[in-house]
Scaffold this motif. Structure first.
Motif, mmCIF file in Angstrom:
data_model
loop_
_atom_site.group_PDB
_atom_site.id
_atom_site.type_symbol
_atom_site.label_atom_id
_atom_site.label_comp_id
_atom_site.label_asym_id
_atom_site.label_seq_id
_atom_site.Cartn_x
_atom_site.Cartn_y
_atom_site.Cartn_z
ATOM 1 N N GLN A 124 10.830 12.886 38.152
ATOM 2 C CA GLN A 124 9.680 13.775 37.978
ATOM 3 C C GLN A 124 9.235 13.816 36.513
ATOM 4 O OE1 GLN A 124 7.724 15.491 40.269
ATOM 5 N NE2 GLN A 124 8.799 14.089 41.618
ATOM 6 N N ILE A 125 10.192 13.794 35.598
ATOM 7 C CA ILE A 125 9.847 13.763 34.176
ATOM 8 C C ILE A 125 9.074 12.490 33.853
ATOM 9 C CG2 ILE A 125 10.810 13.537 31.837
ATOM 10 C CD1 ILE A 125 13.029 15.511 32.763
ATOM 11 N N LYS A 126 9.518 11.364 34.406
ATOM 12 C CA LYS A 126 8.791 10.101 34.193
ATOM 13 C C LYS A 126 7.380 10.182 34.772
ATOM 14 C CE LYS A 126 9.967 6.898 32.427
ATOM 15 N NZ LYS A 126 9.777 6.537 31.015
ATOM 16 N N ALA A 127 7.240 10.860 35.893
ATOM 17 C CA ALA A 127 5.914 11.017 36.500
ATOM 18 C C ALA A 127 5.009 11.831 35.582
ATOM 19 C CB ALA A 127 6.029 11.685 37.874
ATOM 20 N N VAL A 128 5.543 12.882 34.975
ATOM 21 C CA VAL A 128 4.757 13.685 34.027
ATOM 22 C C VAL A 128 4.363 12.831 32.827
ATOM 23 C CG1 VAL A 128 4.819 15.629 32.405
ATOM 24 C CG2 VAL A 128 5.731 15.904 34.713
ATOM 25 N N GLN A 129 5.315 12.089 32.300
ATOM 26 C CA GLN A 129 5.018 11.227 31.157
ATOM 27 C C GLN A 129 3.940 10.204 31.498
ATOM 28 O OE1 GLN A 129 9.050 9.900 30.461
ATOM 29 N NE2 GLN A 129 9.323 11.332 28.754
ATOM 30 N N GLY A 130 4.013 9.647 32.699
ATOM 31 C CA GLY A 130 3.004 8.678 33.121
ATOM 32 C C GLY A 130 1.627 9.313 33.241
ATOM 33 N N ALA A 131 1.568 10.502 33.798
ATOM 34 C CA ALA A 131 0.279 11.188 33.937
ATOM 35 C C ALA A 131 -0.287 11.557 32.569
ATOM 36 C CB ALA A 131 0.436 12.437 34.807
ATOM 37 N N LEU A 132 0.564 12.004 31.656
ATOM 38 C CA LEU A 132 0.103 12.325 30.298
ATOM 39 C C LEU A 132 -0.375 11.072 29.570
ATOM 40 C CD1 LEU A 132 2.811 14.885 29.129
ATOM 41 C CD2 LEU A 132 0.429 15.365 29.766
ATOM 42 N N SER A 133 0.366 9.993 29.726
ATOM 43 C CA SER A 133 -0.033 8.734 29.108
ATOM 44 C C SER A 133 -1.379 8.265 29.649
ATOM 45 C CB SER A 133 1.043 7.678 29.355
ATOM 46 O OG SER A 133 0.659 6.445 28.804
ATOM 47 N N GLY A 134 -1.542 8.388 30.965
ATOM 48 C CA GLY A 134 -2.816 8.004 31.578
ATOM 49 C C GLY A 134 -3.967 8.845 31.065
ATOM 50 N N ALA A 135 -3.736 10.141 30.901
ATOM 51 C CA ALA A 135 -4.782 11.025 30.366
ATOM 52 C C ALA A 135 -5.121 10.620 28.940
ATOM 53 C CB ALA A 135 -4.324 12.480 30.424
ATOM 54 N N GLY A 136 -4.098 10.302 28.154
ATOM 55 C CA GLY A 136 -4.336 9.858 26.782
ATOM 56 C C GLY A 136 -5.150 8.579 26.723
ATOM 57 N N GLU A 137 -4.858 7.663 27.624
ATOM 58 C CA GLU A 137 -5.607 6.403 27.660
ATOM 59 C C GLU A 137 -7.067 6.639 28.026
ATOM 60 O OE1 GLU A 137 -3.530 3.630 30.174
ATOM 61 O OE2 GLU A 137 -1.705 3.795 28.977
ATOM 62 N N VAL A 138 -7.316 7.543 28.948
ATOM 63 C CA VAL A 138 -8.692 7.871 29.342
ATOM 64 C C VAL A 138 -9.454 8.451 28.150
ATOM 65 C CG1 VAL A 138 -10.069 9.466 30.742
ATOM 66 C CG2 VAL A 138 -8.215 8.168 31.797
ATOM 67 N N VAL A 139 -8.808 9.384 27.446
ATOM 68 C CA VAL A 139 -9.459 10.018 26.298
ATOM 69 C C VAL A 139 -9.695 8.993 25.190
ATOM 70 C CG1 VAL A 139 -9.198 11.758 24.481
ATOM 71 C CG2 VAL A 139 -8.574 12.312 26.844
ATOM 72 N N LEU A 140 -8.695 8.158 24.925
ATOM 73 C CA LEU A 140 -8.844 7.132 23.885
ATOM 74 C C LEU A 140 -9.974 6.174 24.229
ATOM 75 C CD1 LEU A 140 -7.978 5.695 21.325
ATOM 76 C CD2 LEU A 140 -6.207 4.517 22.668
ATOM 77 N N ARG A 141 -10.019 5.698 25.468
ATOM 78 C CA ARG A 141 -11.088 4.774 25.858
ATOM 79 C C ARG A 141 -12.454 5.437 25.712
ATOM 80 N NH1 ARG A 141 -11.752 0.071 28.223
ATOM 81 N NH2 ARG A 141 -9.549 -0.138 28.708
ATOM 82 N N GLY A 142 -12.565 6.674 26.135
ATOM 83 C CA GLY A 142 -13.834 7.396 25.993
ATOM 84 C C GLY A 142 -14.248 7.507 24.538
ATOM 85 N N HIS A 143 -13.280 7.791 23.673
ATOM 86 C CA HIS A 143 -13.577 7.911 22.243
ATOM 87 C C HIS A 143 -14.008 6.566 21.663
ATOM 88 C CE1 HIS A 143 -13.429 9.600 18.250
ATOM 89 N NE2 HIS A 143 -12.634 8.613 17.866
#
Length: 104
Positions: A57-76
């Motif tokens: 579950q911790i890995k799942a949280v890390q993956g979701a956070l990483s994915g959110a970061g990638e979305v924000v970075l790409r948008g920027h």
């Protein structure tokens, strides 16, 4: 932390905002992370919880956070970095991004 691009007018480029699509997609990913995190908290209330299940579950949280970061970075990158030359703030935008990426 205040950004020089904050919408409150204090920054040098208050017109730079996160693209709506990126905001929505990042929000969805963070909602997923929140769900996983809440699941972990509930799991830890159980004295019989299996360590590996918590780790998954911790890995799942890390993956979701990483994915959110990638979305924000790409948008920027697409909305602000790619257009920085036209605005004349390339150095500021690059420095700001490099500073932000120190923490990733």
């Amino acid at each position: 932390m205040n950004s020089p691009h904050a919408p409150d007018g204090e920054g040098t480029h208050p017109h730079l905002c996160m693209p709506e699509d990126a905001r929505k997609r990042a929000s969805r990913r963070l909602a997923i992370a929140r769900g996983h995190l809440e699941s972990i908290v509930r799991m830890l209330d159980d004295p019989h919880v299996y360590c590996v299940d918590v780790l998954r579950q911790i890995k799942a949280v890390q993956g979701a956070l990483s994915g959110a970061g990638e979305v924000v970075l790409r948008g920027h990158l697409e909305a602000h970095v790619a257009t920085a030359h036209e605005r004349g703030d390339t150095t500021e935008i690059v420095e700001e991004l490099m500073e932000a990426l120190k923490y990733t």
